[in-house]
Design an enzyme around this catalytic site. Structure first.
Site, PDB file in Angstrom:
ATOM      1  N   GLY A  60       0.488  -1.373  -0.075  1.00  0.00           N
ATOM      2  CA  GLY A  60      -0.052  -0.216  -0.453  1.00  0.00           C
ATOM      3  C   GLY A  60       0.663   0.699   0.419  1.00  0.00           C
TER       4      GLY A  60
ATOM      5  CB  VAL B 162       1.955   0.097   3.931  1.00  0.00           C
ATOM      6  CG1 VAL B 162       1.290  -1.401   4.977  1.00  0.00           C
ATOM      7  CG2 VAL B 162       0.755   1.246   5.109  1.00  0.00           C
TER       8      VAL B 162
ATOM      9  NE  ARG C  71      -7.087  14.382  12.089  1.00  0.00           N
ATOM     10  CZ  ARG C  71      -6.904  15.079  11.835  1.00  0.00           C
ATOM     11  NH1 ARG C  71      -7.365  16.893  11.695  1.00  0.00           N
ATOM     12  NH2 ARG C  71      -5.558  15.458  11.426  1.00  0.00           N
TER      13      ARG C  71
ATOM     14  CG  ASN D  10      -7.946   3.616   7.991  1.00  0.00           C
ATOM     15  OD1 ASN D  10      -7.419   2.990   7.493  1.00  0.00           O
ATOM     16  ND2 ASN D  10      -8.343   4.677   8.111  1.00  0.00           N
TER      17      ASN D  10
END
Length: 282
Positions: A17, A24, A133, A139
């Protein structure tokens, strides 16, 4: 293209990623007999904003890693060329966005269980003065064992307290599909905006699509920030679940549930009313 870093103790780095500021990698850690995920900043010349964001992520992860549904921080340091990195578990089963794309909506009973667990994780962050946020299905990862969601990516997380100069700069760094109307209008992210994003996440898991769509970014933002009532998921499950998701998507933050802890207890109450064993609120 960013050069693959050399990090002592890790081998076989494979990019999985990339974003504007970080990449990542999946890597082997032979000394511990495991695979991990390593997030590396893309530049050796670290701008102040990037350094602050990176330090916030370390602080947030360190303060929250004791929660069973928040990603653990295994290690941090600097690569051979001076790039900061953090090491986290690698979840081979992937994230919930990829799962929905592959398999379609989740069963409402699983969404209830997911909701209690992730809501309790977010409440823990909020109780320690941290706003995520960027809550969204991509996620939240599927842990090694079934029914074990893991909330990750505190890279743009912020502390609830104001910045040192008292004049925080608000930027839309979150994902617009899951962003609260007030954030898209330039207001500072809050606990209430995390709650909205969590509601948008549940909507996506229940229906297989985002709550709002648009042919362009401008159209999408206009739809989210308009005065029209929020959409209803109509998941085919209990009306109480759909009603709660609608409440979480309220355009006015004051009309949303008061907290993620309250939300977790409401989701568990829906389970109880349906004769299911309620998921413990951690």
């Amino acid at each position: 293209m960013t050069r693959r870093p050399e990090i002592p103790g890790f081998s076989q780095l494979v990019e999985i990623g990339a974003g504007a500021s970080a990449t990542v990698y999946r890597a082997d850690q032979p000394g511990h007999g495991r695979q991990v995920a390593i997030k590396v900043l893309n530049t050796t010349t670290v701008a102040e904003a990037e350094r602050v964001a990176f330090e916030r992520e370390l602080t947030a992860m360190g303060r929250l890693a004791d929660h069973p549904h928040i990603v653990d921080l295994l290690q941090s340091g600097f690569s051979d060329d001076g790039r900061p990195y953090i090491v986290m578990p690698w979840y081979r089963r992937g994230n919930y966005a990829a799962r929905v794309d592959r398999d379609g909506p989740l069963a409402w009973s699983e969404v209830l269980d997911f909701g209690v667990k992730v809501a309790s994780a977010l409440h823990t962050a909020h109780s320690r003065q941290i706003v995520h946020r960027d809550v969204k299905p991509a996620n939240v990862f599927m842990g090694t064992f079934a029914s074990h969601p893991i909330l990750a990516d505190f890279g743009i997380s912020s502390f609830v307290r104001p910045s040192l100069d008292g004049q925080p700069t608000v930027t839309i760094s979150t994902t617009p599909l899951f962003a609260a109307p007030e954030v898209l209008n330039g207001e500072r992210p809050t606990v209430a905006s995390d709650l909205y994003s969590f509601g948008a996440t549940l909507f996506s898991l229940l229906t297989g699509r985002a709550a709002y769509s648009g042919a362009s970014m401008e159209v999408l933002v206009a739809a989210i920030t308009s005065d029209r009532p929020p959409p209803r998921p109509d998941s085919g499950g209990p009306a109480a679940l759909d009603d709660l998701v609608v409440a979480m998507l309220a355009k006015d933050p004051d009309h949303r549930p008061p907290s993620l802890l309250d939300t977790a207890h409401r989701l568990a109450a829906v389970q109880r009313a349906l004769g299911l064993d309620p998921t413990p609120v951690v």
